[in-house]
Design a protein around this motif. Structure first.
Motif, PDB file in Angstrom:
ATOM      1  N   GLU A  86       1.105  -1.563   0.129  1.00 23.32           N
ATOM      2  CA  GLU A  86       0.061  -0.039  -0.146  1.00 23.32           C
ATOM      3  C   GLU A  86       1.245   0.903  -0.055  1.00 23.32           C
ATOM      4  O   GLU A  86       2.227   1.026   0.746  1.00 23.32           O
ATOM      5  CB  GLU A  86      -1.126   0.400   0.866  1.00 23.32           C
ATOM      6  CG  GLU A  86      -2.332  -1.073   1.419  1.00 23.32           C
ATOM      7  CD  GLU A  86      -2.629  -0.953   2.647  1.00 23.32           C
ATOM      8  OE1 GLU A  86      -3.620   0.313   2.642  1.00 23.32           O
ATOM      9  OE2 GLU A  86      -2.692  -1.743   3.862  1.00 23.32           O
ATOM     10  N   ASP A  87       0.732   1.577  -0.575  1.00 23.81           N
ATOM     11  CA  ASP A  87       1.515   3.616  -1.242  1.00 23.81           C
ATOM     12  C   ASP A  87       0.855   4.142   0.468  1.00 23.81           C
ATOM     13  O   ASP A  87       0.046   3.696   1.340  1.00 23.81           O
ATOM     14  CB  ASP A  87       0.785   4.250  -1.766  1.00 23.81           C
ATOM     15  CG  ASP A  87       1.831   3.382  -3.431  1.00 23.81           C
ATOM     16  OD1 ASP A  87       2.201   2.638  -3.092  1.00 23.81           O
ATOM     17  OD2 ASP A  87       0.621   4.340  -4.799  1.00 23.81           O
ATOM     18  N   ALA A  88       1.365   5.220   0.529  1.00 20.12           N
ATOM     19  CA  ALA A  88       1.660   6.377   1.972  1.00 20.12           C
ATOM     20  C   ALA A  88       0.218   6.456   1.664  1.00 20.12           C
ATOM     21  O   ALA A  88      -0.509   6.914   2.768  1.00 20.12           O
ATOM     22  CB  ALA A  88       2.434   7.360   1.867  1.00 20.12           C
ATOM     23  N   VAL A  91      -3.245   3.215  -1.497  1.00 17.21           N
ATOM     24  CA  VAL A  91      -3.359   3.278  -2.708  1.00 17.21           C
ATOM     25  C   VAL A  91      -2.641   1.892  -2.254  1.00 17.21           C
ATOM     26  O   VAL A  91      -2.017   1.000  -2.751  1.00 17.21           O
ATOM     27  CB  VAL A  91      -2.448   3.441  -3.968  1.00 17.21           C
ATOM     28  CG1 VAL A  91      -3.389   2.895  -5.571  1.00 17.21           C
ATOM     29  CG2 VAL A  91      -3.452   4.987  -3.940  1.00 17.21           C
ATOM     30  N   ILE A  92      -3.581   0.919  -2.939  1.00 15.97           N
ATOM     31  CA  ILE A  92      -2.935  -0.562  -2.471  1.00 15.97           C
ATOM     32  C   ILE A  92      -2.610  -1.213  -4.135  1.00 15.97           C
ATOM     33  O   ILE A  92      -2.810  -1.107  -5.213  1.00 15.97           O
ATOM     34  CB  ILE A  92      -4.367  -1.568  -2.729  1.00 15.97           C
ATOM     35  CG1 ILE A  92      -5.083  -1.387  -1.337  1.00 15.97           C
ATOM     36  CG2 ILE A  92      -3.819  -3.596  -2.993  1.00 15.97           C
ATOM     37  CD1 ILE A  92      -6.571  -2.213  -1.404  1.00 15.97           C
ATOM     38  N   ARG A  93      -1.658  -1.750  -4.133  1.00 17.28           N
ATOM     39  CA  ARG A  93      -0.534  -2.163  -5.333  1.00 17.28           C
ATOM     40  C   ARG A  93      -0.148  -3.653  -4.838  1.00 17.28           C
ATOM     41  O   ARG A  93      -0.035  -4.038  -4.204  1.00 17.28           O
ATOM     42  CB  ARG A  93       0.605  -1.317  -4.973  1.00 17.28           C
ATOM     43  CG  ARG A  93       0.669   0.045  -5.248  1.00 17.28           C
ATOM     44  CD  ARG A  93       0.395   1.028  -6.247  1.00 17.28           C
ATOM     45  NE  ARG A  93       0.080   1.717  -6.075  1.00 17.28           N
ATOM     46  CZ  ARG A  93      -0.198   2.621  -7.540  1.00 17.28           C
ATOM     47  NH1 ARG A  93      -0.652   2.172  -7.979  1.00 17.28           N
ATOM     48  NH2 ARG A  93       0.096   3.918  -7.088  1.00 17.28           N
ATOM     49  N   GLY A  94      -0.818  -4.324  -6.542  1.00 18.42           N
ATOM     50  CA  GLY A  94      -0.200  -5.932  -6.583  1.00 18.42           C
ATOM     51  C   GLY A  94      -1.138  -6.496  -6.938  1.00 18.42           C
ATOM     52  O   GLY A  94      -1.466  -5.409  -8.310  1.00 18.42           O
ATOM     53  N   LEU A  95      -1.119  -7.570  -7.982  1.00 17.92           N
ATOM     54  CA  LEU A  95      -0.351  -8.337  -6.783  1.00 17.92           C
ATOM     55  C   LEU A  95       1.530  -8.956  -7.014  1.00 17.92           C
ATOM     56  O   LEU A  95       1.777  -8.342  -9.016  1.00 17.92           O
ATOM     57  CB  LEU A  95      -0.989  -9.822  -7.092  1.00 17.92           C
ATOM     58  CG  LEU A  95      -0.152 -11.139  -6.854  1.00 17.92           C
ATOM     59  CD1 LEU A  95      -0.623 -10.952  -5.129  1.00 17.92           C
ATOM     60  CD2 LEU A  95      -0.962 -12.860  -7.188  1.00 17.92           C
ATOM     61  N   VAL A  96       1.771  -8.856  -6.703  1.00 16.68           N
ATOM     62  CA  VAL A  96       3.471  -8.820  -6.549  1.00 16.68           C
ATOM     63  C   VAL A  96       3.666 -10.149  -7.013  1.00 16.68           C
ATOM     64  O   VAL A  96       4.515 -11.218  -5.582  1.00 16.68           O
ATOM     65  CB  VAL A  96       4.034  -8.016  -5.398  1.00 16.68           C
ATOM     66  CG1 VAL A  96       6.167  -7.783  -5.752  1.00 16.68           C
ATOM     67  CG2 VAL A  96       3.487  -7.112  -5.274  1.00 16.68           C
ATOM     68  N   TYR A  97       4.711 -11.059  -8.261  1.00 17.46           N
ATOM     69  CA  TYR A  97       4.668 -12.034  -8.209  1.00 17.46           C
ATOM     70  C   TYR A  97       5.496 -12.648  -7.444  1.00 17.46           C
ATOM     71  O   TYR A  97       5.058 -13.608  -6.732  1.00 17.46           O
ATOM     72  CB  TYR A  97       4.851 -12.640 -10.057  1.00 17.46           C
ATOM     73  CG  TYR A  97       3.726 -12.374 -10.459  1.00 17.46           C
ATOM     74  CD1 TYR A  97       3.056 -11.425 -10.500  1.00 17.46           C
ATOM     75  CD2 TYR A  97       4.343 -11.990 -11.922  1.00 17.46           C
ATOM     76  CE1 TYR A  97       1.443 -11.358 -11.344  1.00 17.46           C
ATOM     77  CE2 TYR A  97       3.129 -11.546 -13.062  1.00 17.46           C
ATOM     78  CZ  TYR A  97       1.859 -11.168 -12.552  1.00 17.46           C
ATOM     79  OH  TYR A  97       0.991 -10.936 -13.616  1.00 17.46           O
ATOM     80  N   ALA A  98       6.631 -12.375  -7.786  1.00 13.06           N
ATOM     81  CA  ALA A  98       7.576 -12.983  -6.680  1.00 13.06           C
ATOM     82  C   ALA A  98       7.591 -13.390  -4.907  1.00 13.06           C
ATOM     83  O   ALA A  98       7.641 -14.714  -5.022  1.00 13.06           O
ATOM     84  CB  ALA A  98       8.866 -12.362  -6.665  1.00 13.06           C
TER      85      ALA A  98
END
Length: 209
Positions: A86-88, A91-98
């Motif tokens: 999540e950004d400051a 804002v939700i970020r993803g899905l991060v694959y690794a």
């Protein structure tokens, strides 16, 4: 519901399949979903904030088969591996694959492999090897008769070739109808929406010998 084609569960990222269209295309607030608690969310507000981001967790839930944890339990596990950030400003970020692949492997016994450069032919090869593919596509894939608005940004679970061998069968977490939630597409049509990356999973969780 279990798919008659591939025997894989069919799930949506929203708790009420009958409301997916109203939510993703009609602007209905997900908090109005009367079945939100079935997702495992702590509140309707948490459900409304996160459900639209959980296509990847829905794919994982389908890949795990019957008896898989609730959607938000999978989300909680993925968070511990930083598969979502999540950004400051929230804002939700993803899905991060690794980190997701590590989570799927270490927690759920799935030999998850990240594919940063994956051709449509490579997708078929993975399916032929008995693997399933979480493929990055544009969410517009639920309207394949329309021009593709872009590629990537949404995840679907490819489970097999089509019966004629020339296309792909997949489950779409944001499918708005039964035929778009478990769908068949010719490979050239699928390619129009496909971003050329994804994560492959074995057909079933690994078990001890």
């Amino acid at each position: 519901m279990t798919c008659r084609v591939c025997r894989t569960p069919v799930h949506t990222q929203f708790a009420s399949p009958g409301l997916v269209e109203a939510i993703v295309e009609g602007g209905l607030d997900p908090a109005a979903d009367p079945r939100w608690a079935d997702s495992g969310a702590a509140s309707s507000a948490e459900y409304a904030r996160w459900a639209g981001h959980l296509c990847g967790m829905t794919c994982l839930r389908m890949a795990l088969g019957t008896g898989a944890p609730p959607l938000f339990a999978l989300r909680d596990g993925a968070l511990t591996y930083d598969a979502y950030t999540e950004d400051a400003d929230g804002v939700i970020r993803g899905l991060v694959y690794a980190p997701f692949a590590r989570y799927a492997s270490e927690v759920h016994g799935l030999d998850a492999v990240v594919h940063r450069h994956l051709s449509p032919a490579g997708v078929l090869d993975l399916l032929d090897e008995g693997r399933r593919v979480m493929a990055s596509v544009h969410y517009g894939i639920r309207h394949p008769e329309r021009p593709a608005p872009g590629r990537g940004g949404h995840l679907v679970l490819l489970t097999s070739r089509t019966a004629d061998g020339a296309g792909v069968h997949f489950h779409n977490p944001s499918g708005t109808t039964a035929t778009t939630r478990a769908a068949d597409l010719p490979l050239p049509v699928f390619e129009r929406f496909f971003a050329g990356r994804g994560v492959s999973l074995p057909a079933a969780p690994a078990t001890d010998a």
